[in-house]
Scaffold this motif. Sequence first.
Motif, PDB file in Angstrom:
ATOM      1  N   UNK A 508       0.863  -1.137   0.035  1.00 59.99           N
ATOM      2  CA  UNK A 508      -0.027   0.002  -0.050  1.00 59.99           C
ATOM      3  C   UNK A 508       0.896   1.183   0.085  1.00 59.99           C
ATOM      4  N   UNK A 509       0.855   2.083  -0.882  1.00 62.66           N
ATOM      5  CA  UNK A 509       1.617   3.357  -1.182  1.00 62.66           C
ATOM      6  C   UNK A 509       0.901   4.585  -1.170  1.00 62.66           C
ATOM      7  N   UNK A 540       5.140   5.770   2.474  1.00 60.23           N
ATOM      8  CA  UNK A 540       4.602   7.230   2.556  1.00 60.23           C
ATOM      9  C   UNK A 540       3.150   7.170   3.168  1.00 60.23           C
ATOM     10  N   UNK A 541       3.032   6.740   4.264  1.00 59.18           N
ATOM     11  CA  UNK A 541       1.665   6.775   5.105  1.00 59.18           C
ATOM     12  C   UNK A 541       2.166   7.316   6.576  1.00 59.18           C
ATOM     13  N   UNK A 542       1.239   7.982   7.112  1.00 58.45           N
ATOM     14  CA  UNK A 542       1.424   8.801   8.469  1.00 58.45           C
ATOM     15  C   UNK A 542       0.751   7.977   9.324  1.00 58.45           C
ATOM     16  N   UNK A 564       7.907  -0.759   6.504  1.00 63.45           N
ATOM     17  CA  UNK A 564       7.390   0.698   7.007  1.00 63.45           C
ATOM     18  C   UNK A 564       8.495   1.732   6.337  1.00 63.45           C
ATOM     19  N   UNK A 565       7.956   2.105   5.271  1.00 63.09           N
ATOM     20  CA  UNK A 565       8.957   3.216   4.563  1.00 63.09           C
ATOM     21  C   UNK A 565       8.469   4.584   4.612  1.00 63.09           C
ATOM     22  N   UNK A 566       9.176   5.381   5.450  1.00 66.31           N
ATOM     23  CA  UNK A 566       8.636   6.905   5.199  1.00 66.31           C
ATOM     24  C   UNK A 566       7.233   6.813   6.057  1.00 66.31           C
ATOM     25  N   UNK A 567       7.032   6.391   7.006  1.00 70.88           N
ATOM     26  CA  UNK A 567       5.596   6.179   7.715  1.00 70.88           C
ATOM     27  C   UNK A 567       5.721   6.894   9.013  1.00 70.88           C
ATOM     28  N   UNK A 568       6.737   7.566   9.336  1.00 68.48           N
ATOM     29  CA  UNK A 568       6.726   8.385  10.523  1.00 68.48           C
ATOM     30  C   UNK A 568       6.375   7.692  11.633  1.00 68.48           C
TER      31      UNK A 568
END
Length: 617
Positions: A508-509, A540-542, A564-568
């Motif tokens: 999921x992007x 890219x999910x917050x 989890x890539x760039x999910x803060x």
Amino acid sequence: TRSRPSYVTCWRAKFMEAFFSHVLRGTIDVSSDRRLCDQRFSPLLHSSRHVRQLTICNMLQGATELVAEPNRRVLETLASSLHTLKFRHLLFSDVAAQQSLRQLLHQLIHHGAVSQVSLYSWPVPESALFILILTMSAGFWQPGPGGPPCRLCGEASRGRAPSRDEGSLLLGSRRPRRDAAERCAAALMASRRKSEAKQMPRAAPATRVTRRSTQESLTAGGTDLKRELHPPATSHEAPGTKRPPSALAATSSASSSTSSYKRAPASSAPQPKPLKRFKRAAGKKGARTRQGPGAESEDLYDFVFIVAGEKEDGEEMEIGEVACGALDGSDPSCLGLPALEASQRFRSISTLELFTVPLSTEAALTLCHLLSSWVSLESLTLSYNGLGSNIFRLLDSLRALSGQAGCRLRALHLSDLFSPLPILELTRAIVRALPLLRVLSIRVDHPSQRDNPGVPGNAGPPSLIIGDEEIPENCLEQLEMGFPRGAQPAPLLCSVLKASGSLQQLSLDSATFASPQDFGLVLQTLKEYNLALKRLSFHDMNLADCQSEVLFLLQNLTLQEITFSFCRLFEKRPAQFLPEMVAAMKGNSTLKGLRLPGNRLGGGQTLGRQRGKELGL
């Protein structure tokens, strides 16, 4: 030392393949080396047996050389060794080059081993050339009227005279008469222009000045604007020539498919071929007025590419709905397309890829018509083709293909800037149309109008496409989804996941949910219904407010890899959340890989390394 690319299994074969391409295109001067210019040695023949992938660029350079009589053995060798044929940055080509390409495709696809055809970066596709590549890739063959007969097709095909119906679809060596798909597109465009003339209010003064200045600039240069936008009929079709009854029937069928519009007069001459144009940028409602020395040339660009498409977006949806109604019976012939059964059918490819090739109306109709019976196709990639409302025709053709005996389509990759359907509804429609699909990758960059229910005039698509019924169980093993901005309805995603019990990989992007509870609902569905899931990726999910849901996911005992890539993840409470995360991973014996790039770990990196040593990570 640099690691070698994994796709290169033999560097000698890779070198010989590159050598073949450079000699064919003339970038290597063979005459400069006495060993290469020896008459007893042929560089093309020597390296052809190592060629697995051939790229044809620009104005079809190399096609004429390969079909020439001195290179017959080279072409025979390529027919057995070549597997992938690529087209890059194609430009407008002449008749002779297209005839050579016809013979080349017939030899490499119909009598050869080519299984994949890919087209890259063709901003303004030439309709005749594009349809030629499609029909030949689908296995249909019609020799040109003046072309030499194929010696491999047998005596039956040599003495077979071409029929008018076949010549209208499989384009001849000369500039062809308009085929049924083009006549259908012309009818749609004609009705669109008539409705625009009645519905569009008077143009603003700035727009009138733009058009007047455009006409004056063309007239001063000795160019007639009407002749430029509407070229005359081809030389081989005289003004008084009568069309056969089959062509008249196809034209009337095409006109009947536009019942929601005003019909064109039956006695009018055939409409000129619609001018190809670029899609206008979102948010631009009319021609832009400029000042300066180059104003007239820029106004001409606006007139051709922007003013003519002012009302295109809304009417494309209407045309798509009409087309969906016409294709309800999965019979493309109702749109005026001729039957393909009368043509010679040969071997066809199994992989078709279209990257950044805008599909006009006639090109989309032809593609959908071919797809409905393309049973040998195993993988289809449509990337940034500007489908628009043609997505409904594509869904109908895929549904018809799925009903064919021996359908092999197992992978579908679809991506575009816009879609008339929200991405989750589009996914549901594809899964229902192709229940045997194994791999589905779908991406939409910008939200559709139907993503905002508050916008007035948002009529839903035809019920035959989207329906509210439950999705039947499918065979999906890999699902990749790239979402546009905006919150996504979790129940729709959960319905797809529930029907995909064989799912092994999910990605999921840029997915956004209204609340952490909706994200938790998706994770709960994965745990209950997707027991075969092995790889899960979020990009890219917050997820800063979804820490409890992430801990719940790490306790899933079926997952082997999680990304989890760039999910803060560590944006909030990193010191407290990291130990909880490590403790959750300790109790998961099946997890083999965890990737956390770009999650703002910050000061928790030291603690993460310490806890990671305890787990052996």
